[in-house]
Write a protein that holds these residues in place. Sequence first.
Motif, PDB file in Angstrom:
ATOM      1  N   VAL A   1       0.856  -1.184   0.000  1.00  0.00           N
ATOM      2  CA  VAL A   1       0.000   0.000   0.000  1.00  0.00           C
ATOM      3  C   VAL A   1       0.891   1.233   0.000  1.00  0.00           C
ATOM      4  O   VAL A   1       1.852   1.320   0.773  1.00  0.00           O
ATOM      5  N   ILE A   2       0.591   2.167  -0.897  1.00  0.00           N
ATOM      6  CA  ILE A   2       1.343   3.416  -0.988  1.00  0.00           C
ATOM      7  C   ILE A   2       0.442   4.558  -0.541  1.00  0.00           C
ATOM      8  O   ILE A   2      -0.642   4.760  -1.102  1.00  0.00           O
ATOM      9  N   SER A   3       0.866   5.290   0.480  1.00  0.00           N
ATOM     10  CA  SER A   3       0.105   6.442   0.978  1.00  0.00           C
ATOM     11  C   SER A   3       0.689   7.723   0.410  1.00  0.00           C
ATOM     12  O   SER A   3       1.827   8.082   0.697  1.00  0.00           O
ATOM     13  N   LEU A   4      -0.105   8.406  -0.428  1.00  0.00           N
ATOM     14  CA  LEU A   4       0.289   9.698  -1.010  1.00  0.00           C
ATOM     15  C   LEU A   4      -0.918  10.616  -0.882  1.00  0.00           C
ATOM     16  O   LEU A   4      -1.809  10.603  -1.723  1.00  0.00           O
ATOM     17  N   CYS A   5      -0.944  11.408   0.191  1.00  0.00           N
ATOM     18  CA  CYS A   5      -2.102  12.248   0.494  1.00  0.00           C
ATOM     19  C   CYS A   5      -1.606  13.574   1.055  1.00  0.00           C
ATOM     20  O   CYS A   5      -0.407  13.746   1.276  1.00  0.00           O
ATOM     21  N   PRO A   6      -2.488  14.558   1.294  1.00  0.00           N
ATOM     22  CA  PRO A   6      -2.038  15.792   1.939  1.00  0.00           C
ATOM     23  C   PRO A   6      -1.405  15.479   3.297  1.00  0.00           C
ATOM     24  O   PRO A   6      -1.880  14.579   4.013  1.00  0.00           O
ATOM     25  N   PRO A   7      -0.322  16.170   3.671  1.00  0.00           N
ATOM     26  CA  PRO A   7       0.411  15.849   4.903  1.00  0.00           C
ATOM     27  C   PRO A   7      -0.458  15.731   6.147  1.00  0.00           C
ATOM     28  O   PRO A   7      -0.258  14.833   6.963  1.00  0.00           O
ATOM     29  N   ALA A   8      -1.447  16.614   6.284  1.00  0.00           N
ATOM     30  CA  ALA A   8      -2.270  16.626   7.490  1.00  0.00           C
ATOM     31  C   ALA A   8      -3.028  15.325   7.694  1.00  0.00           C
ATOM     32  O   ALA A   8      -3.347  14.953   8.825  1.00  0.00           O
ATOM     33  N   ALA A   9      -3.322  14.608   6.607  1.00  0.00           N
ATOM     34  CA  ALA A   9      -4.143  13.393   6.697  1.00  0.00           C
ATOM     35  C   ALA A   9      -3.319  12.127   6.898  1.00  0.00           C
ATOM     36  O   ALA A   9      -3.882  11.052   7.123  1.00  0.00           O
ATOM     37  N   ALA A  10      -1.994  12.234   6.852  1.00  0.00           N
ATOM     38  CA  ALA A  10      -1.137  11.043   6.804  1.00  0.00           C
ATOM     39  C   ALA A  10      -1.322  10.118   8.007  1.00  0.00           C
ATOM     40  O   ALA A  10      -1.449   8.892   7.856  1.00  0.00           O
ATOM     41  N   GLU A  11      -1.336  10.682   9.218  1.00  0.00           N
ATOM     42  CA  GLU A  11      -1.430   9.828  10.406  1.00  0.00           C
ATOM     43  C   GLU A  11      -2.809   9.219  10.582  1.00  0.00           C
ATOM     44  O   GLU A  11      -2.935   8.045  10.952  1.00  0.00           O
ATOM     45  N   ASP A  12      -3.851   9.995  10.298  1.00  0.00           N
ATOM     46  CA  ASP A  12      -5.202   9.447  10.406  1.00  0.00           C
ATOM     47  C   ASP A  12      -5.391   8.300   9.424  1.00  0.00           C
ATOM     48  O   ASP A  12      -6.010   7.276   9.750  1.00  0.00           O
ATOM     49  N   LEU A  13      -4.841   8.460   8.236  1.00  0.00           N
ATOM     50  CA  LEU A  13      -4.942   7.408   7.226  1.00  0.00           C
ATOM     51  C   LEU A  13      -4.191   6.160   7.686  1.00  0.00           C
ATOM     52  O   LEU A  13      -4.704   5.034   7.590  1.00  0.00           O
ATOM     53  N   ALA A  14      -2.995   6.348   8.230  1.00  0.00           N
ATOM     54  CA  ALA A  14      -2.211   5.218   8.730  1.00  0.00           C
ATOM     55  C   ALA A  14      -2.932   4.525   9.881  1.00  0.00           C
ATOM     56  O   ALA A  14      -2.913   3.290  10.006  1.00  0.00           O
ATOM     57  N   ARG A  15      -3.603   5.329  10.717  1.00  0.00           N
ATOM     58  CA  ARG A  15      -4.343   4.760  11.850  1.00  0.00           C
ATOM     59  C   ARG A  15      -5.496   3.882  11.351  1.00  0.00           C
ATOM     60  O   ARG A  15      -5.763   2.812  11.897  1.00  0.00           O
ATOM     61  N   ASP A  16      -6.163   4.345  10.295  1.00  0.00           N
ATOM     62  CA  ASP A  16      -7.244   3.543   9.698  1.00  0.00           C
ATOM     63  C   ASP A  16      -6.697   2.224   9.165  1.00  0.00           C
ATOM     64  O   ASP A  16      -7.302   1.169   9.337  1.00  0.00           O
ATOM     65  N   VAL A  17      -5.545   2.309   8.494  1.00  0.00           N
ATOM     66  CA  VAL A  17      -4.929   1.100   7.936  1.00  0.00           C
ATOM     67  C   VAL A  17      -4.530   0.144   9.063  1.00  0.00           C
ATOM     68  O   VAL A  17      -4.774  -1.068   8.988  1.00  0.00           O
ATOM     69  N   ALA A  18      -3.936   0.700  10.122  1.00  0.00           N
ATOM     70  CA  ALA A  18      -3.521  -0.126  11.262  1.00  0.00           C
ATOM     71  C   ALA A  18      -4.725  -0.813  11.913  1.00  0.00           C
ATOM     72  O   ALA A  18      -4.631  -1.959  12.360  1.00  0.00           O
ATOM     73  N   GLY A  19      -5.850  -0.116  11.924  1.00  0.00           N
ATOM     74  CA  GLY A  19      -7.064  -0.679  12.517  1.00  0.00           C
ATOM     75  C   GLY A  19      -7.557  -1.921  11.804  1.00  0.00           C
ATOM     76  O   GLY A  19      -8.281  -2.740  12.390  1.00  0.00           O
ATOM     77  N   HIS A  20      -7.172  -2.075  10.536  1.00  0.00           N
ATOM     78  CA  HIS A  20      -7.565  -3.260   9.763  1.00  0.00           C
ATOM     79  C   HIS A  20      -6.491  -4.350   9.821  1.00  0.00           C
ATOM     80  O   HIS A  20      -6.567  -5.334   9.096  1.00  0.00           O
TER      81      HIS A  20
END
Length: 278
Positions: free
Chosen positions: A65-84
């Motif tokens: 999985v490659i995360s390329l999003c606005p900087p502010a969203a990076a950790e929330d997105l990673a947290r969602d991924v970790a939750g799965h």
Amino acid sequence: MDQPTVGILHPGSMGAAVATCAATNATAVLWCESGRSTASVERAARFGLTPVATLAELLDRSDIVISLCPPAAAEDLARDVAGHRFAGVYVEANAINPERAKRIAALLDGAPVVDGGVVGSPPIGGKTPTLYLSGPAVACERIEALFAGTAVRTAVLGTEVGKASALKLSYASFQKTSRVLVALAVGMAREHGVDQELIEIASRRTDSYLSEPQYVAKAAARAWRWGPELEEAADTLAAAGLPPEMLRAAASTLARWNDVKDDSELTLTDALDRLAQP
């Protein structure tokens, strides 16, 4: 090694182009269309990405999985991924500071995290950006293989998460702040009717951003992305005991252009007017 299935979060202008390059050595490149804009849907279709309905489905099917999003969203997105409980390779390729990259690696405990930083323009029209990588050696090798023979070059900086982010922000600090300084310099000169003279002086020097004032309009259209990136770089300077005020000031300047997000019709005159009268 079998070709992996890749997930991209999310296909913006850079993400979609990078994902298309990854498709060269992948079985499929997936993206999650839930909650995304019409522009994202159209862009993903144009770049040949495969839509899935949910993040859970994307993660379940993806090896990388490659995360390329606005900087502010990076950790929330990673947290969602970790939750799965994703256990594949997670490429944190956002313009974030090294400490945030390390926090994301900690969040995804159980999944190898590769810290990534893209330097250059999206890989279309002959452009060949470099994706700098740092993190576990085996995981980095998989990302090198994924982009082998494509317009995305890769370079591994070592095994320490944070190195790629540091390099990206070090370069961005100069490159993006320099563009802001051009806007200020040309704007000041214009106020006194000497802007053409300023550009002429600058054109006598090689590789001077001042000789490219037309780029100011592009900077204005990208200000909504550049500002948060410079805030990240400022945090990195502060953590090293260096003064962050210059980058915070540049981010503050960029904020004056936030209402012209991705406006491809913006002119230099419009951009300078908005800078002078927000």
